[in-house]
Structure formats: structure tokens, C-alpha cells
Design an enzyme around this catalytic site. Structure first.
Site, short mmCIF file in Angstrom:
data_model
loop_
_atom_site.label_atom_id
_atom_site.label_comp_id
_atom_site.label_asym_id
_atom_site.label_seq_id
_atom_site.Cartn_x
_atom_site.Cartn_y
_atom_site.Cartn_z
N MET A 152 -11.46 8.62 8.30
CA MET A 152 -12.05 8.49 6.96
C MET A 152 -13.49 9.01 6.95
SD MET A 152 -9.97 7.35 4.65
CE MET A 152 -11.03 6.73 3.34
N ASN A 160 -13.70 -1.06 3.50
CA ASN A 160 -13.12 -2.09 2.65
C ASN A 160 -13.73 -3.45 3.01
OD1 ASN A 160 -11.30 -0.94 0.81
ND2 ASN A 160 -9.69 -0.76 2.36
N SER A 180 -11.43 4.92 -2.50
CA SER A 180 -9.96 4.91 -2.46
C SER A 180 -9.41 6.32 -2.44
CB SER A 180 -9.38 4.18 -3.67
OG SER A 180 -7.97 4.24 -3.62
N LYS A 187 -13.09 -2.55 -5.85
CA LYS A 187 -12.17 -1.88 -4.91
C LYS A 187 -11.10 -2.87 -4.43
CE LYS A 187 -10.03 0.91 -2.30
NZ LYS A 187 -9.80 0.66 -0.95
N ASN A 198 -7.02 -2.64 -4.88
CA ASN A 198 -6.00 -2.80 -3.85
C ASN A 198 -4.98 -3.87 -4.22
OD1 ASN A 198 -7.57 -0.93 -2.49
ND2 ASN A 198 -7.32 -1.92 -0.51
N GLU A 242 -2.73 -2.32 -6.49
CA GLU A 242 -1.91 -1.41 -5.66
C GLU A 242 -0.73 -2.19 -5.05
OE1 GLU A 242 -4.21 0.97 -2.73
OE2 GLU A 242 -2.96 0.06 -1.20
C1 6PG Z 1 -6.98 3.09 -0.79
C2 6PG Z 1 -6.10 2.16 -0.02
C3 6PG Z 1 -6.69 1.86 1.34
C4 6PG Z 1 -5.73 1.27 2.33
C5 6PG Z 1 -5.15 -0.04 1.89
C6 6PG Z 1 -3.89 -0.39 2.61
O1 6PG Z 1 -7.38 2.67 -1.86
O2 6PG Z 1 -7.23 4.20 -0.33
O3 6PG Z 1 -5.97 0.98 -0.73
O4 6PG Z 1 -7.82 1.06 1.13
O5 6PG Z 1 -4.74 2.18 2.60
O6 6PG Z 1 -6.13 -0.99 2.13
O7 6PG Z 1 -3.76 -1.73 2.53
P1 6PG Z 1 -2.74 -2.60 3.36
O8 6PG Z 1 -2.78 -2.12 4.78
O9 6PG Z 1 -3.28 -3.98 3.20
O10 6PG Z 1 -1.42 -2.38 2.71
#
Ligand code: 6PG
Length: 476
Positions: free
Chosen positions: A13, A102, A128, A182, A186, A189
Site C-alpha cells: 500500500m 486503517n 480506500s 473510513k 468498511n 462494505e
Molecule cells: C478498502 C478496504 C480495505 C481492506 C478491508 C478488508 O477500503 O480498501 O476496505 O481497507 O481491504 O479492511 O477488510 P477485512 O479484512 O476486515 O474484510
């Protein structure tokens, strides 16, 4: 020549963010705990722009123009504190430390307050979009002191994703606001992914479709109102065939969903704020249930029975599932945005919810067409109580609700878990109920604990003397 920005922490990253800055013409100072990674980056990608590799923290800091902008891209928690402790003594008032990981927003609040005392700006920035986003344009959610954005914002906006030329980056609010937003991103998400997974499960188990066919269905949906990155990649994953076994990829993956914690944090924060984010909570719990191998095995061994018989779905399953998915998605976003608004009030962040929808339209994992409508809803009415009452969303759930009920009924009848669809529908019905059984709960609380209740017909708090024969009511 001095660098405009520096990146410390050059795992994938950090490396991609550094390359993105360099590709946009910025000179980038590089630092990593082990110099090997730094050297490797310059060897592999040096041609993409101007990098100043530094072996030590001191060298790194000396190579930066003032005010210094140091992006930290290391593991959240202890490693972030360690990097801050290493760099803070080397920096001067007005310099900026930008935590792009994060982090938990409460850690960010703590760090921001501590560094402010030294005259340093600490910016917790949500980023993200995964590896690809970091390189080609992420969605960026920076918090921290507003004045830091004057010197930092233009650089972040340069590397952010764009929609019609507008960057997916805005100053979210002070201290932990960026990382909070953020985190909720998630959480949403997680909910989105769970709902998509439930749609797949129903199409497969009730509809009898093979993964390849379901991929086609998702590709079709991606052209419509559900159009989004997560729907698009779902089709790709479902299309995938395992080379070793020739089976659908989705059938060879262990069905235990893992998590790194941001979804759980969202729910923990929501509990404290008292905001019902049931969609996000169900998705976190669904992952936990899937991962509970011992409990699942015990249930399988005991032979917990399913339905003896179930009728066919009374309608067009595919069309109905699309409606249920869309309506449940609306609920999940409505809940997430309500949580952002509640936190904004609690912490005086003054977050503009429409601006959050705007910067989520590209670059991030939940990017979707749908976010345009959320932006419009908040532009029209910044104090909107819930997205569900905005014209567009009201119209969508009105049109979807019958299909949504059929889908939830079918999943229950067939014994297929749909915690996302069902809880979203329960939330919807909870909001629209004229009377909720909460009145009975108040009665029970008053009975066993004299916790009092309010009446519908007059102001004040009341208690019924339940233990007396005549059970008279007193005002308390
Ligand atoms: C993003 C993603 C990133 C990460 C997640 C995965 O926005 O780019 O959300 O932050 O891939 O945190 O989360 P988990 O491993 O908890 O599913």
C-alpha cells in the site's frame, strides 16, 4: 532538491501510494524500517518519477521541504505508535504526520491531541481502494486539523480517484473524523458483501443456477441500478474455475469469512452511539458464524433439521432478489450514514454526509452508481433524518417491498439464512410501524424495576405501583 512528500512504510500500500505521488510529478522521499524495500522500490519503479531514498529517519526528514508531509503506511495499532514516536521528535511545528492506515478513530483522536501539544499536525486519513486504488487513484478521507488541509489537500487530491474531473478526497472533519468515516465505509462494505452473498445463495439454492449462470445475472445487474465495483467483481469471482479440480472456484474455497476488524469496530461504535446499524452488525455476525467451525460441526453432527418441504418461490426469483438486494442495500447505507451523522454530532465534526457520498463514487471498494443519489439526497436536505425518506429511495423501497417480502419468506421457507435481507426488512418495518411493542417493554421495565414510562396522552414520567392491590399510577 527537496521532496514534497514522504512515505514511510513501503509494503504494497505504501509503495503504491508513493508511486502514485511520483507519477503525478511530486518528488517523494522514501523510508522503510528495512532499507532493502526502499532500494527495491527505486530499482523497480525509479523511472516513474523522482524518489529520494533515505536509510535513516533523520535523512528522510532532512530531505523533505517544509512544512514536512510524512505519510505513515504501517500496520494499525502498536506499529503506528512506534513510527510516530520515532518521527515526532525529528519534526518541527507545522509539520504533518499523515496516518493512511486503517486506524481506530479513538487512537487517531488520542494521537492528534498528543501531537498538537508539540505543534505538529496529525492527520488520520482513510484510504480506500486496495492496492490498485493506492496506485491508480484511491478514495481519500482525511481528518485532522482543517488548516493542515491547505498544505496537504492539493497533493492528496492529485493522487485521488476522479469523477468528472472532481477528486474523491475532501477534508472530512477534525481529529478522528476521517478514520471514523473510513471505518463506516468498511462497515457498509461488509453489509454490501453479505447481501450480495445472500443473493447468490438464493439464486443457487432456490433458483438452481450454477455459479457461471449467476455470474451472468450479476453482470446484467451491474448494468442497472445495482452497478458497482462489488457487483462487478462478484461476477468475476463466480466465473472463475479452479484449475486444479475443474470445479467452480467458489466451491473450493473454505466457507469461513475472515475479518481484520473495521466492521466490528463500526458495530462497537454504533452500540455506543445508540445507532441501529443492524445491516452491518448482521454481516459481522454472519462472518463470525461462518468462522465458528466447532459450533457448525456440532450442529451438523446433531442433525439440526431444515424445513420438511418448501413451496416454490411465488414469483420471478431473479427479479425479486434484485429488488431485495437493492432495498436491503439502501437500508444498510441509510444506517451507515445515520451513524456518521450521529458521530459528527457527538464529536462536533460537522461532517457533510453528501460530501462523503461524493468521494465514495470512485476509487473505493463500495463505489457505485447509487452514491450519486445519496449525494443528491443530502445536497437537497443536509439534515435528512434517514435516506429512506428521500424521494428516490422512498420510491425504490416502495417498488421493492413486495418482492423483498417474498424473498425473505422464501429464504425462511427453504431454510436458507438471509440475515442481511431479513434484518433490513425488519428495520424497514420497524421504522414504518405506527405502534411498536416497545410500549410493552416499557411496562415490563416499570414492573420489575420501577424504571418509569411516559404516556401518549400527557407529559411527565409515571410509575405504576405494581405490587399494590389497586396498582395505582403515580407521577415520578
Ligand atoms: C478498502 C478496504 C480495505 C481492506 C478491508 C478488508 O477500503 O480498501 O476496505 O481497507 O481491504 O479492511 O477488510 P477485512 O479484512 O476486515 O474484510
Amino acid at each position: 532538491e527537496k521532496a514534497q512528500i514522504g512515505v514511510t512504510g513501503l509494503a504494497v500500500m505504501g509503495r503504491n501510494l508513493a508511486r502514485n505521488f511520483a507519477r503525478h510529478g511530486h518528488t517523494v522521499a522514501l523510508h522503510n524500517r528495512s532499507y532493502g524495500r526502499t532500494k527495491e522500490l527505486v530499482e523497480q519503479f525509479g523511472h516513474e518519477g523522482t524518489f529520494i531514498p533515505a536509510e535513516t529517519a533523520e535523512e528522510f526528514v532532512a530531505s523533505l521541504e517544509r512544512p514536512r508531509r510524512v505519510v505513515i503506511m504501517v500496520k494499525a495499532g502498536g506499529p503506528t505508535d512506534a513510527v510516530i514516536d520515532e518521527f515526532a521528535p525529528l519534526l518541527e511545528p507545522g509539520d504533518m504526520l499523515i496516518d493512511a492506515g486503517n486506524a481506530h478513530y479513538l487512537d487517531t483522536r488520542r494521537r492528534e491531541a498528543a501531537l498538537k501539544e508539540k505543534g505538529l499536525h496529525f492527520v488520520g486519513a482513510g484510504v480506500s481502494g486496495g492496492e490498485e486504488g493506492a496506485l491508480h487513484g484511491p478514495s481519500i478521507m482525511p481528518g485532522g486539523p482543517k488548516e493542515s488541509y491547505d498544505a496537504l489537500g492539493p497533493l492528496l487530491e492529485d493522487i485521488a480517484a476522479k469523477v468528472d474531473g472532481e477528486p474523491c478526497c475532501v477534508h472530512v472533519g477534525p481529529d478522528g473524523a476521517g478514520h471514523f468515516v473510513k471505518m463506516v465505509h468498511n462497515g457498509i462494505e461488509y453489509a454490501d458483501m453479505q447481501l450480495i452473498a445472500e443473493a447468490y445463495d438464493l439464486l443457487r439454492q432456490v433458483g438452481g443456477h450454477e455459479p457461471g449462470e449467476i455470474a451472468e445475472i450479476f453482470s446484467g445487474w451491474n448494468e442497472g441500478r445495482l452497478g458497482s465495483y462489488l457487483i462487478e467483481i462478484t461476477a468475476e469471482v463466480l466465473k472463475q474455475v479452479d484449475a486444479a479440480s475443474g470445479k467452480p472456484f467458489v466451491d473450493i474455497v473454505l466457507d469461513q469469512a475472515e475479518q481484520k476488524g473495521t466492521g466490528r469496530w463500526t458495530v462497537q461504535a454504533a452500540l455506543d452511539l445508540g445507532v441501529p446499524v443492524s445491516g452491518i452488525a448482521e454481516s459481522v455476525f454472519a462472518r463470525a458464524l461462518s468462522g465458528g467451525a466447532d459450533v457448525r460441526k456440532a450442529a451438523a453432527d446433531a442433525g439440526l433439521p431444515g424445513p420438511s418441504a418448501a413451496a416454490a418461490h411465488p414469483g420471478d426469483l431473479q427479479a425479486d432478489v434484485e429488488q431485495a438486494l437493492f432495498a436491503s442495500k439502501i437500508v444498510a447505507y441509510a444506517q451507515g450514514f445515520q451513524q456518521i451523522q450521529a458521530a459528527s454530532k457527538e464529536y462536533d465534526w460537522e461532517i457533510d454526509p453528501g460530501a462523503m457520498a461524493k468521494i465514495w463514487r470512485a476509487g473505493c471498494i463500495i463505489r457505485a452508481k447509487f452514491l450519486d443519489f445519496i449525494k443528491q439526497a443530502y445536497d437537497k436536505q443536509p439534515e435528512l433524518a434517514t435516506l429512506l425518506v428521500d424521494d428516490y429511495f422512498l420510491d425504490a423501497v416502495s417498488g421493492a417491498q413486495d418482492a423483498w417480502r417474498r424473498v425473505v419468506a422464501t429464504s425462511a421457507a427453504h431454510g436458507i439464512p438471509s440475515p442481511g435481507f431479513s434484518s433490513a426488512l425488519a428495520y424497514y418495518d420497524g421504522l414504518r410501524a405506527e405502534r411498536l411493542p416497545a410500549a410493552l417493554i416499557q411496562g415490563q421495565r416499570d414492573f420489575f424495576g420501577a424504571h418509569t414510562y411516559r404516556r401518549v396522552d400527557k407529559p411527565g414520567s409515571f410509575h405504576t405501583l405494581w405490587a399494590t392491590d389497586d396498582r395505582t399510577e403515580i407521577e415520578s
